[in-house]
Design an enzyme around this catalytic site. Structure first.
Site, PDB file in Angstrom:
ATOM      1  N   ARG A   1       0.959  -6.863  10.480  1.00  0.00           N
ATOM      2  CA  ARG A   1       1.767  -6.820  11.733  1.00  0.00           C
ATOM      3  C   ARG A   1       2.757  -7.694  12.157  1.00  0.00           C
ATOM      4  NH1 ARG A   1      -1.226  -3.132  15.437  1.00  0.00           N
ATOM      5  NH2 ARG A   1      -3.051  -2.080  14.095  1.00  0.00           N
TER       6      ARG A   1
ATOM      7  N   GLY B   1      -1.683  -9.981   9.255  1.00  0.00           N
ATOM      8  CA  GLY B   1      -0.684 -10.382   8.726  1.00  0.00           C
ATOM      9  C   GLY B   1       0.599  -9.310   8.517  1.00  0.00           C
TER      10      GLY B   1
ATOM     11  N   ASN C   1      -5.131   3.300   2.297  1.00  0.00           N
ATOM     12  CA  ASN C   1      -4.143   2.219   2.193  1.00  0.00           C
ATOM     13  C   ASN C   1      -4.310   1.025   1.493  1.00  0.00           C
ATOM     14  OD1 ASN C   1      -4.932   2.626   5.004  1.00  0.00           O
ATOM     15  ND2 ASN C   1      -3.508   0.882   5.417  1.00  0.00           N
TER      16      ASN C   1
ATOM     17  N   ASN D   1       4.411  -9.394  10.242  1.00  0.00           N
ATOM     18  CA  ASN D   1       5.734  -9.362   9.246  1.00  0.00           C
ATOM     19  C   ASN D   1       5.849  -7.914   8.789  1.00  0.00           C
ATOM     20  OD1 ASN D   1       7.992  -9.829   7.877  1.00  0.00           O
ATOM     21  ND2 ASN D   1       7.179 -11.556   6.803  1.00  0.00           N
TER      22      ASN D   1
ATOM     23  N   CYS E   1       0.802  -1.063  -0.064  1.00  0.00           N
ATOM     24  CA  CYS E   1      -0.005  -0.028  -0.119  1.00  0.00           C
ATOM     25  C   CYS E   1       0.994   1.127  -0.016  1.00  0.00           C
ATOM     26  CB  CYS E   1      -0.896   0.136   1.144  1.00  0.00           C
ATOM     27  SG  CYS E   1      -0.241  -0.081   2.766  1.00  0.00           S
TER      28      CYS E   1
END
Lengths: 349, 300
Positions: free
Chosen positions: B167, B165, B272, B169, B130
Site C-alpha cells: 500500500r 508495504g 494473489n 508503494n 502477484c
C-alpha cells in the site's frame, strides 16, 4: 437557511473536461477543451479539472483511450487561461508519481489523489509527492456512501497526515441524500484540522447534485465540484450553472457569472454531447443501487453485445460491491449473466 | 529421497504460507526461518514446526549456512533489504528466490521462463508481483501464437490481502508489473492496473488480461494456447480458473481469470498471495531437481 449561508465563499471546481470525458468516451478534442476552458475562465470559474476521465494514466483498454494524451490536453489548455487554475485527478493503482510529475511540469495547480473510501493508505506516496512539488494537494475519497462517517474520518485523517490540504467526500455513485452528505462532511469538519479544507463531489443520478452540494456547504465544505452543462459520468455531476443560480439566490459567493456559465453550457458543452446526459433508467439505477457512475456506458455496450439489460448488469455489479475502476468486470459479469440463459436475446460471443 | 535444504527470510504471512508449501514438497526441506523480531509469531510457529530460527536477520544464520547445508533461500521481506540479503547468501553459494519487488535478478514466471533460468544457473530470480504471476502466463499464451503490440492487465484483490508495504508503494506494483507484462509476457508495450476492493466477505482475486494483436487474432490457436497455459499454471495453483473468454473483439483478446488460494496459512480468497508462494515453491523445486539430478552445482 438563506441567512445562515449568506456571505460564505465557496470555490467551484469544474468537472466537464474530466468527469465529462466519460459520456464522451474520452473523445473531447483538444480544440473543444480549449474552447470550453476559455469560456469557463471568462465566466470566473476558479478551478478546472483536465485529464482522462479516469485520471492521469487512465488511457487504457479497460477505461478507453482518449483522443489525446493527458500531457497534450494539459499543455494545450493551461497556457490559454487568464485566471482559472487547472487540476488533475490521479487514482493510485492506475496513475503513478511519474504521471504526477509530468502534470506538475505542465503547470497544474492542484492534484487530487483519489482512492476508494476505505483504502486511503494507497495515496501516501502521491500525496507526499504532490506536496513536495508545491501543488495544492487534495485527498479524494470515492464511493463515500460505502463508509460510515466514522470510517470516512479515519481515512480522511490518513490523507491529512500524509499532507493533503483538502479532503473530499465523493459521491461517485450519486447515491447519497442530503442527510448522508451532511453527516459525513460535518463529522470530518469536527475532527480534521481547521485549516484542512473540505470538498464535495456529487453526481446527479437521483437529481440530488445541487441539494447535496448545499447540504455539504452547510456542514462545512468550501469546495464544490460541478460540471458545466452537467456533463459527467452517469447522469452527470452537479450542474454548474444551476448550482451558481442557487448560490446567488442564497447569497453564497462563488465569483462565477451565472449568465456566462449558462451560455458556456448551452453554446459550447451541449453541442458536443453524443447523447443527452440525463437521468434515464440506467443512470437512475446507478444512484438507486449505489454503483460507480462511469460504469454506465460500459453496461450499455455490454447490453448491446450480450443482450443482458444494462440495468440488470448494473444491479448485479452493485450486489457484488464493485468499486471504482473495476470496469473490466462489466463485460465479465454480462457474459456470465448471458450464459445463465435467463436473457433470451443473448448473443454470446 | 534426498531433499534440498532451504531458508525462509521473513516470517510474516507470506513466509509462513511458503513454509507450509515447502513442507509438502518432495524435493525441498525448509530448515531455517529468519526474522528480526524476537516476539514474532511467525518465528515461534516455525520453531514449533522444528525449524531453526534467528531474530538477528540474515546475519544470524550466516555462520550455519554451510553446516546446515542450506542451498536455496526465499526472501519475503522488503525491497530495501533484499540486495544485502542476497549478496551475503549468494557469497556462500545459496541461490536466492526474491519475493520482494527489488527485482535485482531476472523475472521468473514459472511456465514461461523457469527452465531457461535453471539452465542459466541464475543465483537470484525475482517472482515479479502477484498480479504479474496471475496474468503474464496469459499474455504469453497469446504472444506465443502471434505478435501482441500491447497487453494490459487489471488485478483486483481483496483489501484484506494487501499489506502495508504494498500500500505504501503501490506504484512499485504498477511499474514492476507493467514492465514484466511486456518483457516476460512478450508484448511490445505493457500496462498494469491494480484495484483494491474492501467487500465482505473478501472477494477472491480476479484478473483480466487484454491483448491487442497486430494481425487479426487466430482464434482457434489462441483458444488452444490459453487452455494449455491454464493447465500449466493449475499444476502449482489448482485454484487458477478461466471464468470467461478468451473474448475476441476486433484485435482485442481478453481473458477473465480468478485465482483462489490453497488456504495453507493465508485464507483462500488471497489467491494473489498464494500464487506468489506457489510460484516461488515451483521455482525452487525446479532448481532443486536440477541440483539433485547433478545438472546444477551452486558455486560459492
Amino acid at each position: 437557511m438563506t441567512n445562515k449561508l449568506s456571505g460564505i465563499a465557496v470555490k467551484t471546481h469544474d468537472m466537464s473536461l474530466r468527469d465529462g470525458m466519460h459520456p464522451k468516451r474520452h473523445q473531447i478534442s483538444i480544440e473543444q477543451m480549449k474552447t470550453i476552458a476559455a469560456g469557463l475562465d471568462q465566466a470566473g470559474v476558479p478551478l478546472i479539472e483536465v485529464t482522462h476521465g479516469d485520471g492521469l494514466g487512465g488511457a487504457s483498454v479497460n477505461y478507453g483511450f482518449a483522443a489525446a494524451s493527458d500531457e497534450e490536453y494539459l499543455r494545450a489548455v493551461i497556457p490559454t487561461l487568464k485566471q482559472a487554475k487547472v487540476s488533475a485527478l490521479l487514482l493510485p493503482g492506475i496513475g503513478t508519481v511519474e504521471h504526477l510529475k509530468m502534470a506538475a511540469d505542465c503547470g497544474i495547480h492542484t492534484i487530487r489523489v483519489a482512492t476508494h473510501c476505505t483504502e486511503a493508505d494507497v495515496s501516501e506516496q502521491h500525496i507526499v509527492a504532490g506536496r513536495k512539488l508545491g501543488l495544492d494537494t487534495v485527498g479524494f475519497l470515492m464511493m463515500a456512501h460505502m463508509a460510515s462517517p466514522e470510517k470516512l474520518l479515519e481515512q480522511a485523517l490518513l490523507m491529512e497526515g500524509y499532507g493533503a490540504q483538502c479532503i473530499y467526500v465523493t459521491d461517485s455513485a450519486g447515491y447519497m441524500l442530503p442527510g448522508d452528505v451532511a453527516e459525513r462532511v460535518a463529522h470530518l469538519r469536527q475532527h480534521l484540522k481547521p485549516e484542512t479544507e473540505l470538498g464535495f463531489h456529487g453526481h446527479h443520478n437521483l437529481s440530488m447534485g445541487v441539494s447535496n452540494s448545499i447540504a455539504a456547504i452547510e456542514a462545512g465544505a468550501r469546495r464544490i465540484d460541478c460540471a458545466c452543462g452537467g456533463m459527467g459520468a452517469g447522469a452527470g455531476n452537479t450542474p454548474l450553472e444551476v448550482f451558481i443560480a442557487v448560490c446567488n439566490r442564497m447569497g453564497i459567493e462563488t465569483g462565477v457569472d451565472l449568465f456566462k456559465v449558462s451560455d458556456v453550457a448551452e453554446d459550447l458543452v451541449t453541442p458536443i454531447l453524443d447523447f443527452p446526459v440525463r437521468i434515464d433508467r440506467n443512470s437512475l439505477t446507478l444512484g438507486y443501487a449505489g454503483v460507480y457512475s462511469s460504469f454506465l456506458l460500459f453496461a450499455k455496450r455490454a447490453q448491446a453485445k450480450y443482450g443482458v439489460p444494462a440495468r440488470e448488469i448494473l444491479l448485479e455489479l452493485g450486489r457484488q460491491k464493485m468499486v471504482g475502476g473495476q470496469e473490466d468486470m462489466i463485460e465479465d459479469t454480462a457474459i456470465t449473466m448471458a450464459r445463465s440463459g435467463r436473457y433470451s436475446t443473448a448473443q454470446v460471443a | 529421497m534426498k531433499k534440498i535444504r532451504c531458508a525462509i527470510i521473513g516470517p510474516g504471512n507470506i513466509g509462513t504460507d511458503l513454509l507450509y508449501k515447502l513442507r509438502r514438497s518432495s524435493v525441498l526441506d525448509p530448515v531455517w526461518m529468519v526474522g528480526v523480531d524476537p516476539t514474532s509469531e511467525g518465528l515461534a510457529r516455525a520453531r514449533e514446526l522444528g525449524l531453526k530460527t534467528t531474530d538477528q536477520g540474515v546475519d544470524g544464520m550466516l555462520a550455519h549456512v554451510k553446516d546446515d547445508g542450506v542451498q536455496i533461500a526465499f526472501d519475503a521481506t522488503s525491497a530495501y533489504v533484499h540486495k544485502a540479503n542476497s549478496d551475503k547468501l549468494n557469497a556462500l553459494g545459496v541461490m536466492m528466490i526474491d519475493l520482494t519487488p527489488a527485482a535485482i535478478g531476472p523475472y521468473c514466471v514459472p511456465p514461461i521462463n523457469l527452465k531457461a533460468h535453471a539452465g542459466r544457473r541464475e543465483m537470484n530470480v525475482n517472482m515479479v508481483t502477484c498480479g504479474g504471476q496471475a496474468t503474464i502466463p496469459m499474455v504469453y499464451a497469446v504472444s506465443r501464437v502471434q505478435k501482441v503490440k500491447y497487453a494490459e492487465i487489471i488485478a483486483t484483490v481483496s483489501s484484506k490481502s494487501v499489506g502495508p508495504g504494498t500500500r505504501k508503494n503501490i506504484d512499485e506494483f504498477t511499474r514492476t508489473t507493467s514492465g514484466a507484462v511486456a518483457k516476460v509476457g512478450g508484448a511490445d508495450e505493457g500496462k498494469a492496473i491494480i484495484i483494491i476492493n474492501p467487500a465482505e466477505p473478501p472477494l477472491i482475486m480476479r484478473d483480466t488480461v487484454h491483448c491487442l494483436t497486430v494481425e487479426p487474432p487466430r482464434v482457434r490457436e489462441i483458444e488452444d494456447s490459453v487452455k494449455a497455459m491454464l493447465a500449466e499454471v493449475q499444476q502449482y495453483v489448482p485454484g487458477y480458473r478461466l471464468v470467461n473468454g478468451p473474448v475476441f473483439d476486433g484485435n482485442r483478446v481478453t481473458t477473465f481469470l480468478q485465482v483462489e488460494g490453497l488456504g495453507d496459512f493465508l485464507p483462500k480468497y488471497a489467491g494473489n498471495l498464494d500464487i506468489m508462494t506457489a510460484a516461488a515453491t515451483r521455482t525452487a523445486e525446479m532448481f532443486a531437481e536440477e541440483i539433485l539430478g547433478g545438472r546444477l552445482t551452486l558455486a560459492a
